[in-house]
Each structure stands twice: as structure tokens, then as C-alpha cells.
Design a protein around this motif. Structure first.
Motif, PDB file in Angstrom:
ATOM      1  N   VAL A  90      15.527  -5.658  -6.799  1.00 38.35           N
ATOM      2  CA  VAL A  90      16.232  -4.759  -5.815  1.00 38.35           C
ATOM      3  C   VAL A  90      15.563  -4.175  -4.510  1.00 38.35           C
ATOM      4  N   TYR A  91      14.485  -4.748  -3.907  1.00 31.16           N
ATOM      5  CA  TYR A  91      14.170  -5.042  -3.123  1.00 31.16           C
ATOM      6  C   TYR A  91      15.144  -6.439  -1.971  1.00 31.16           C
ATOM      7  N   ARG A  92      15.777  -6.992  -2.478  1.00 32.40           N
ATOM      8  CA  ARG A  92      16.342  -8.463  -1.928  1.00 32.40           C
ATOM      9  C   ARG A  92      17.440  -7.696  -1.660  1.00 32.40           C
ATOM     10  N   ALA A  93      17.980  -6.569  -2.810  1.00 32.86           N
ATOM     11  CA  ALA A  93      19.515  -6.136  -2.277  1.00 32.86           C
ATOM     12  C   ALA A  93      19.066  -5.185  -1.955  1.00 32.86           C
ATOM     13  N   THR A  94      18.273  -4.758  -1.269  1.00 32.32           N
ATOM     14  CA  THR A  94      18.466  -3.818   0.281  1.00 32.32           C
ATOM     15  C   THR A  94      19.332  -4.349   0.988  1.00 32.32           C
ATOM     16  N   PRO A  95      20.454  -3.206   1.696  1.00 30.83           N
ATOM     17  CA  PRO A  95      20.922  -3.871   3.102  1.00 30.83           C
ATOM     18  C   PRO A  95      19.979  -3.708   3.919  1.00 30.83           C
ATOM     19  N   GLN A  96      19.825  -4.713   5.161  1.00 29.51           N
ATOM     20  CA  GLN A  96      19.364  -4.704   6.336  1.00 29.51           C
ATOM     21  C   GLN A  96      19.385  -3.339   7.047  1.00 29.51           C
ATOM     22  N   GLY A  97      18.199  -2.289   7.147  1.00 25.19           N
ATOM     23  CA  GLY A  97      18.238  -1.542   7.776  1.00 25.19           C
ATOM     24  C   GLY A  97      17.996   0.176   7.027  1.00 25.19           C
ATOM     25  N   ALA A  98      18.640  -0.316   6.056  1.00 23.93           N
ATOM     26  CA  ALA A  98      17.989  -0.233   4.515  1.00 23.93           C
ATOM     27  C   ALA A  98      16.633   0.797   4.572  1.00 23.93           C
ATOM     28  N   THR A  99      16.037   2.469   3.889  1.00 29.57           N
ATOM     29  CA  THR A  99      14.906   2.357   3.434  1.00 29.57           C
ATOM     30  C   THR A  99      15.630   1.526   1.937  1.00 29.57           C
ATOM     31  N   ILE A 100      14.030   1.022   1.967  1.00 29.42           N
ATOM     32  CA  ILE A 100      14.090   0.246   0.526  1.00 29.42           C
ATOM     33  C   ILE A 100      13.614   1.429  -0.978  1.00 29.42           C
ATOM     34  N   PRO A 101      14.773   1.444  -1.527  1.00 27.09           N
ATOM     35  CA  PRO A 101      14.305   2.309  -2.236  1.00 27.09           C
ATOM     36  C   PRO A 101      13.251   1.848  -3.743  1.00 27.09           C
ATOM     37  N   SER A 102      12.771   3.108  -4.433  1.00 23.95           N
ATOM     38  CA  SER A 102      11.702   2.675  -5.337  1.00 23.95           C
ATOM     39  C   SER A 102      12.288   2.376  -6.997  1.00 23.95           C
TER      40      SER A 102
ATOM     41  N   ILE B   5       0.747  -1.408  -0.110  1.00 20.80           N
ATOM     42  CA  ILE B   5       0.286   0.182  -0.084  1.00 20.80           C
ATOM     43  C   ILE B   5       0.654   1.570   0.099  1.00 20.80           C
ATOM     44  N   ARG B   6       2.150   1.266   0.343  1.00 18.10           N
ATOM     45  CA  ARG B   6       2.880   2.192   0.847  1.00 18.10           C
ATOM     46  C   ARG B   6       4.164   2.432  -0.483  1.00 18.10           C
ATOM     47  N   TYR B   7       4.008   1.289  -1.052  1.00 19.05           N
ATOM     48  CA  TYR B   7       4.902   1.365  -1.688  1.00 19.05           C
ATOM     49  C   TYR B   7       3.874   1.256  -3.994  1.00 19.05           C
ATOM     50  N   SER B   8       3.648   2.199  -4.035  1.00 19.51           N
ATOM     51  CA  SER B   8       3.293   2.071  -5.332  1.00 19.51           C
ATOM     52  C   SER B   8       3.400   0.721  -6.425  1.00 19.51           C
ATOM     53  N   ASP B   9       5.149   1.836  -6.462  1.00 20.70           N
ATOM     54  CA  ASP B   9       5.674   0.846  -7.230  1.00 20.70           C
ATOM     55  C   ASP B   9       5.832  -0.803  -7.621  1.00 20.70           C
ATOM     56  N   TYR B  10       5.728  -0.735  -6.224  1.00 21.74           N
ATOM     57  CA  TYR B  10       6.114  -2.539  -6.437  1.00 21.74           C
ATOM     58  C   TYR B  10       4.811  -3.219  -5.941  1.00 21.74           C
TER      59      TYR B  10
ATOM     60  N   ARG C 273       3.527   9.310   0.862  1.00 21.60           N
ATOM     61  CA  ARG C 273       5.365   8.671   1.394  1.00 21.60           C
ATOM     62  C   ARG C 273       4.964   8.438   2.478  1.00 21.60           C
ATOM     63  N   TYR C 274       5.284   6.595   2.508  1.00 23.89           N
ATOM     64  CA  TYR C 274       5.737   5.982   4.342  1.00 23.89           C
ATOM     65  C   TYR C 274       6.419   5.086   3.697  1.00 23.89           C
ATOM     66  N   PRO C 275       7.614   5.555   3.909  1.00 26.90           N
ATOM     67  CA  PRO C 275       9.033   3.825   3.251  1.00 26.90           C
ATOM     68  C   PRO C 275       9.474   3.547   4.801  1.00 26.90           C
ATOM     69  N   MET C 276       9.447   2.027   3.980  1.00 28.73           N
ATOM     70  CA  MET C 276       9.794   1.289   4.818  1.00 28.73           C
ATOM     71  C   MET C 276      11.326   0.275   5.137  1.00 28.73           C
ATOM     72  N   ALA C 277      11.778   0.452   6.501  1.00 32.18           N
ATOM     73  CA  ALA C 277      12.974   0.258   5.915  1.00 32.18           C
ATOM     74  C   ALA C 277      12.963  -1.456   5.711  1.00 32.18           C
ATOM     75  N   ARG C 278      13.801  -2.374   5.530  1.00 32.83           N
ATOM     76  CA  ARG C 278      14.011  -3.753   5.466  1.00 32.83           C
ATOM     77  C   ARG C 278      15.058  -4.457   6.686  1.00 32.83           C
ATOM     78  N   TYR C 279      14.216  -5.667   7.288  1.00 30.87           N
ATOM     79  CA  TYR C 279      15.337  -6.120   8.462  1.00 30.87           C
ATOM     80  C   TYR C 279      14.901  -7.847   8.078  1.00 30.87           C
ATOM     81  N   LEU C 280      15.445  -8.417   9.043  1.00 34.96           N
ATOM     82  CA  LEU C 280      15.815  -9.967   8.420  1.00 34.96           C
ATOM     83  C   LEU C 280      14.582 -10.757   7.619  1.00 34.96           C
TER      84      LEU C 280
END
Length: 204
Positions: A174-186, A37-42, A78-85
Motif C-alpha cells: 500500500v505504501y509502495r503503490a501510493t502516488p508521489q505527492g499523495a497522502t499515504i493511506p491507512s 510514530i504518526r502511523y500507528s497501523d504501519y 493525526r499528522y498524515p505524511m505524503a509520499r515523495y521520491l
């Protein structure tokens, strides 16, 4: 509330929460739906994936994906989320506490058992919450976007488990390559390129 209303299951007899009308089973699934819902592009990426697989009407999915990535999203949304485990994640305790206080939503933790070794947190939309959703939908145009997003997500994710939603998100490189703790990019440019390829391949 829109997520549980649009994607959750109708409550049947024997549920643990009195006054509940719909239920979304598992916090994992809630987190994954919230991400789309937050990431319209995904979300657009998933709609195009479904269209190419023949699981969604191609014309509808392409039109919805185009609307999502070719229309500028206001900063309010725009409510970005971070990637964790386990992928995109954000603590929702404050938001849930407010909804619980107003009698709109309830949660119930299913204890672990032999058949279900992992405890599970379920989210219930109560009758008062259902009325609130209907009022918001009808009377406040500014929040209809969230309802529309939840409807789009429901078109493919209602049948998926939380784990299946997580797997689908990790299928995106792109999602998979996002470092842990980093904001998931568009991924808007990639989705726009995909849309153009589909348009060129579709007879006028």
C-alpha cells in the motif's frame, strides 16, 4: 526529542557537538521513524512482522499491535505524511528551529568524503533537551503517547540504518503503490485481519 532520546545512540567521545547526550544519525532515518510514530497501523504492521520473524517477543508484539489498531487515535495525533521520491517526507525546519532556539536539540552536517560520499545530517539531543524529555514524560500525560510510540519504534528500528528503514516501508504494498505527492493511506483493516489470523493460530 522523544525520537532521538529513545532511538538514538549514546554520545561517545569525539562527537562534533558540545553538551550532546544522544545522537540520531541521518535525516533519512529521522523521517522514517517519524512516519512510524504518526502511523500507528504501519507501526503495528512492523511489530507483527518482527514477531513472525522471531525477532520480538510474540505475545508482547501482538498485544502492542492490537493496542495500536484497536484503539481510536485522537485527532490531535493525526499528522498524515505524503509520499515523495524517497518515501514519506515532511520538512522539519520549523520544528527543529524551535528546539534549537531553546537549546534542546542541535544538528551537525557531516561533509561528504571518499569513505562516505553522501553528506549526512545528524541530530543531537542536548543535556537541556534530555531534562525537558524527562519532565514531559513525568508531568504531561498528553505527550506520553509520543514517548510510548518512540519506545515501540526503538524495539526494532534502533538497529536499522535510514536506508534499511526506507526499504522496510517500501516493502508494504500500500505504501509502495501510493502516488508521489499523495497522502499515504491507512492500512488499519489489513493489520486487524492479520491480528485475527494470529489470534486464531495461537493456542489459548
Amino acid at each position: 526529542m522523544f525520537i532521538v532520546d529513545r532511538v538514538g545512540d549514546a554520545v561517545s567521545g569525539g562527537e562534533q557537538v558540545d553538551g550532546a547526550v544522544r545522537v540520531l544519525r541521518s535525516e533519512t532515518k529521522l523521517q522514517k521513524l517519524d512516519f512510524w510514530i504518526r502511523y500507528s497501523d504501519y507501526l503495528a504492521f512492523e511489530l507483527l512482522t518482527e514477531a513472525e520473524a522471531g525477532r520480538l517477543d510474540r505475545e508482547w508484539a501482538v498485544a502492542e499491535a492490537a493496542l495500536l489498531v484497536e484503539t481510536e487515535v485522537p485527532d490531535l495525533r493525526r499528522y498524515p505524511m505524503a509520499r515523495y521520491l524517497r518515501g514519506a517526507y515532511e520538512r522539519k525546519d520549523n520544528a527543529l528551529a524551535l528546539l534549537k532556539y531553546h537549546g534542546h536539540l542541535a544538528t551537525h552536517r557531516q561533509a561528504a568524503s571518499v569513505l562516505h560520499p553522501n553528506a549526512r545530517r545528524d541530530f543531537y539531543l542536548l543535556a537541556k533537551g534530555e531534562c525537558a524529555v524527562q519532565t514531559l514524560r513525568a508531568e504531561i500525560p498528553a505527550v506520553r503517547w509520543y514517548d510510548e510510540q518512540a519506545t515501540r519504534v526503538a524495539s526494532f528500528a534502533a538497529r536499522l540504518s535510514g536506508g534499511q528503514c526506507k526499504d522496510r516501508q517500501y516493502n508494504n504494498s500500500v505504501y509502495r503503490a501510493t502516488p508521489q505527492g499523495a497522502t499515504i493511506p491507512s492500512i488499519r483493516p489489513q493489520v486487524q485481519e492479520w491480528l485475527e489470523r494470529l489470534r486464531l493460530a495461537t493456542p489459548a
